[in-house]
Design an enzyme around this catalytic site. Sequence first.
Site, PDB file in Angstrom:
ATOM      1  N   ASP A  11      89.467  10.795  10.569  1.00 25.84           N
ATOM      2  CA  ASP A  11      89.724  11.186   9.169  1.00 25.84           C
ATOM      3  C   ASP A  11      88.440  11.010   8.346  1.00 25.84           C
ATOM      4  OD1 ASP A  11      89.738   8.368   9.346  1.00 25.84           O
ATOM      5  OD2 ASP A  11      91.102   8.155   7.641  1.00 25.84           O
ATOM      6  N   ASP A  16      83.807   7.259  10.103  1.00 26.39           N
ATOM      7  CA  ASP A  16      84.222   8.209  11.143  1.00 26.39           C
ATOM      8  C   ASP A  16      83.058   9.149  11.467  1.00 26.39           C
ATOM      9  OD1 ASP A  16      87.564   8.241  11.005  1.00 26.39           O
ATOM     10  OD2 ASP A  16      86.592   7.766   9.121  1.00 26.39           O
ATOM     11  N   ASN A  41      91.555   8.917   5.006  1.00 23.56           N
ATOM     12  CA  ASN A  41      90.690   8.523   3.890  1.00 23.56           C
ATOM     13  C   ASN A  41      90.807   9.508   2.732  1.00 23.56           C
ATOM     14  OD1 ASN A  41      89.547   6.199   5.071  1.00 23.56           O
ATOM     15  ND2 ASN A  41      88.217   7.483   6.322  1.00 23.56           N
ATOM     16  N   THR A 127      90.381   7.062  15.164  1.00 24.93           N
ATOM     17  CA  THR A 127      89.683   6.265  14.143  1.00 24.93           C
ATOM     18  C   THR A 127      90.275   6.521  12.752  1.00 24.93           C
ATOM     19  OG1 THR A 127      87.984   7.945  13.780  1.00 24.93           O
ATOM     20  CG2 THR A 127      87.511   6.293  15.467  1.00 24.93           C
ATOM     21  N   PHE A 169      94.013  -0.417   6.754  1.00 27.79           N
ATOM     22  CA  PHE A 169      94.349   0.916   6.250  1.00 27.79           C
ATOM     23  C   PHE A 169      94.966   1.848   7.302  1.00 27.79           C
ATOM     24  CE2 PHE A 169      93.206   5.377   5.595  1.00 27.79           C
ATOM     25  CZ  PHE A 169      93.828   5.625   4.373  1.00 27.79           C
ATOM     26  N   ASN A 170      94.326   2.003   8.468  1.00 27.06           N
ATOM     27  CA  ASN A 170      94.802   2.998   9.443  1.00 27.06           C
ATOM     28  C   ASN A 170      96.231   2.714   9.910  1.00 27.06           C
ATOM     29  OD1 ASN A 170      92.414   4.402   9.354  1.00 27.06           O
ATOM     30  ND2 ASN A 170      91.567   3.473  11.218  1.00 27.06           N
ATOM     31  N   HIS A 243      83.209   0.315  10.574  1.00 25.46           N
ATOM     32  CA  HIS A 243      84.400   0.175  11.426  1.00 25.46           C
ATOM     33  C   HIS A 243      84.422   1.119  12.638  1.00 25.46           C
ATOM     34  CE1 HIS A 243      86.220  -1.974   8.002  1.00 25.46           C
ATOM     35  NE2 HIS A 243      85.854  -0.965   7.235  1.00 25.46           N
ATOM     36  N   ASP A 244      84.515   2.410  12.349  1.00 26.91           N
ATOM     37  CA  ASP A 244      84.897   3.370  13.396  1.00 26.91           C
ATOM     38  C   ASP A 244      83.894   3.511  14.541  1.00 26.91           C
ATOM     39  OD1 ASP A 244      87.242   3.806  12.041  1.00 26.91           O
ATOM     40  OD2 ASP A 244      86.500   5.544  10.952  1.00 26.91           O
TER      41      ASP A 244
END
Length: 315
Positions: A11, A16, A41, A127, A169-170, A243-244
């Site tokens: 996303d 990402d 996102n 992700t 979040f995810n 993160h991703d």
Amino acid sequence: MVPRPIIIDCDPGQDDAVALFLAISSPDELDILGITTVTGNVPLTLTQRNARMMCDIAGRTDIPVFAGCEKPMVREAITAEYIHGNTGIDGVSIFEPDTPLQEKHAVEFIVETLLDAEKHSVTLVPTGPLSNVGTAIEKEPGILQHVKEIVVMGGAMREGGNRSPSAEFNILADPQAAEIMFACGRPITVMGLDVTHQVLSTRERVASIRALENSVAEATAGMLGFFHRYDTKKYGSEGAPLHDPCTIAWLLKPELFQTRLCNLSVETGSELTMGHTAVDFWHVTDRPHNVHWTHAVDADGFFELLTGRLARFGR
Ligand code: BDR
Ligand code: CA
């Protein structure tokens, strides 16, 4: 070495986008069968456009990009413009990409690609919110025997939540889809906030990337520069967590990470703790071990890998 076939479900999202760049820079190890996109996102119309933009910037307009679920399986969509900007990838200039959007729905692509693949051959790399993956599994559970493993960014144990006090979040964005995925029975490696919060894009690290002076590195530095602002304020840290890209880094260099086999269960009942990932790190229940939970990372090694790979795009 035969490159490992992967589907990246994302996303974009600045982080990402960096995950896509890291994967695209590694053709000896990774064969990207397709990039599937989901509302996360920012809404789907933007995440699919952003993924295609990243393919253009990386010179890979041939990678098939698909648009998937506009909404979570059960709940209403949540987005995160306050972190990622209105475009989802604030920090780069927006343009209409040449990389085409495929007509097929992302879920259809995932199902067909897996059914056509050898047994235990394809790695899924989600992700973003898990709506595409959860829907694909629900629609055709037979796809699972073609999945080699899943390497996912999502969840949190020690770090607590980043979108609610309890949830990352995810997972919060589509807890029902996450629950389906975590119960799927295939090997799953999880990059949660406990580890991604150790991977900080400090000013020095971003400067090293910018110094590579190629268009992918410039786009990365631009996006991370934007990302930096919100997260450093929120966490009081020296840089935003990246993160991703941890998912792709694990596929390229698993020795950078430490994992523990344990049970992860997703909260789908309580509104207060919706999307919480209950990670049984100390094995205090007899719930089945369904994930390799990542808890430590060599952050310098991660940035060495990322910077080295981005250098491959030339000067
Ligand atoms: C996750 O949520 C999004 O903001 C990021 O792209 C990442 O996938 C982190 O919680
Ligand atoms: Ca994401």
